[in-house]
Design a protein around this motif. Sequence first.
Motif, PDB file in Angstrom:
ATOM      1  N   GLU A 108       1.871 -13.967   1.342  1.00 31.53           N
ATOM      2  CA  GLU A 108       1.355 -12.608   1.541  1.00 31.53           C
ATOM      3  C   GLU A 108       1.658 -12.089   2.946  1.00 31.53           C
ATOM      4  OE1 GLU A 108      -2.632 -11.963   0.033  1.00 31.53           O
ATOM      5  OE2 GLU A 108      -2.154 -13.136  -1.768  1.00 31.53           O
ATOM      6  N   LYS A 111       5.781 -11.604   2.960  1.00 28.07           N
ATOM      7  CA  LYS A 111       6.248 -10.552   2.058  1.00 28.07           C
ATOM      8  C   LYS A 111       7.728 -10.715   1.688  1.00 28.07           C
ATOM      9  CE  LYS A 111       2.958  -7.117   3.840  1.00 28.07           C
ATOM     10  NZ  LYS A 111       2.304  -8.019   4.798  1.00 28.07           N
ATOM     11  N   VAL A 132       4.103 -11.297  -5.017  1.00 24.74           N
ATOM     12  CA  VAL A 132       5.506 -10.906  -4.831  1.00 24.74           C
ATOM     13  C   VAL A 132       5.930  -9.895  -5.900  1.00 24.74           C
ATOM     14  CG1 VAL A 132       7.907 -11.733  -4.811  1.00 24.74           C
ATOM     15  CG2 VAL A 132       6.137 -13.013  -3.592  1.00 24.74           C
ATOM     16  N   ASN A 135       4.465  -6.572  -5.312  1.00 24.29           N
ATOM     17  CA  ASN A 135       5.043  -5.959  -4.120  1.00 24.29           C
ATOM     18  C   ASN A 135       6.487  -5.505  -4.391  1.00 24.29           C
ATOM     19  OD1 ASN A 135       4.167  -5.361  -1.479  1.00 24.29           O
ATOM     20  ND2 ASN A 135       5.431  -6.981  -0.609  1.00 24.29           N
TER      21      ASN A 135
END
Length: 161
Positions: A108, A111, A132, A135
């Motif tokens: 986290e 990223k 992931v 994101n």
Amino acid sequence: MNQTESKILRLEEAVPQIADWQRAGQKVVFTNGCFDIVHLGHIDYLEKAHALGDRLVLGLNTDASVSRLKGPLRPVVNEYARARLMAALSFVDAVILFDEPTPSDLIEAVKPDILVKGDDYTVETIAGADFVLGNGGEVKTIALVKGYSTSGLIEKIKQGY
């Protein structure tokens, strides 16, 4: 500081470096593991992981976390030596030590664009996969070379001596 040590980063050093790579349009791949006694399976896996992007960031379990995962006699090789060994590989761009039970917090913070584990995992069982994917990144598994494992090597050594 020598060349290999310069690739071993504390999280607070790694995060801005990784963000710079990403701003420059480079895809960052993340993987993690103990990498206790390095063997062909590790090399093949890491080389393939790097090939999925432009930069490979490796989360390396601390000695304490390896012991919690693998038992009190592990690791065989201490974390400083393991980190230097991983950093010496041309296809590893950064090594970050972590002590937590899973690399989720590290993932986290980092990223990554692509999260990778061996095919002994499924996407559903990979720590950090949900983050992931949420994101906008990808989660992939890599086929492992059969017949190579640190536990297998240790067993072979024990049988021979």
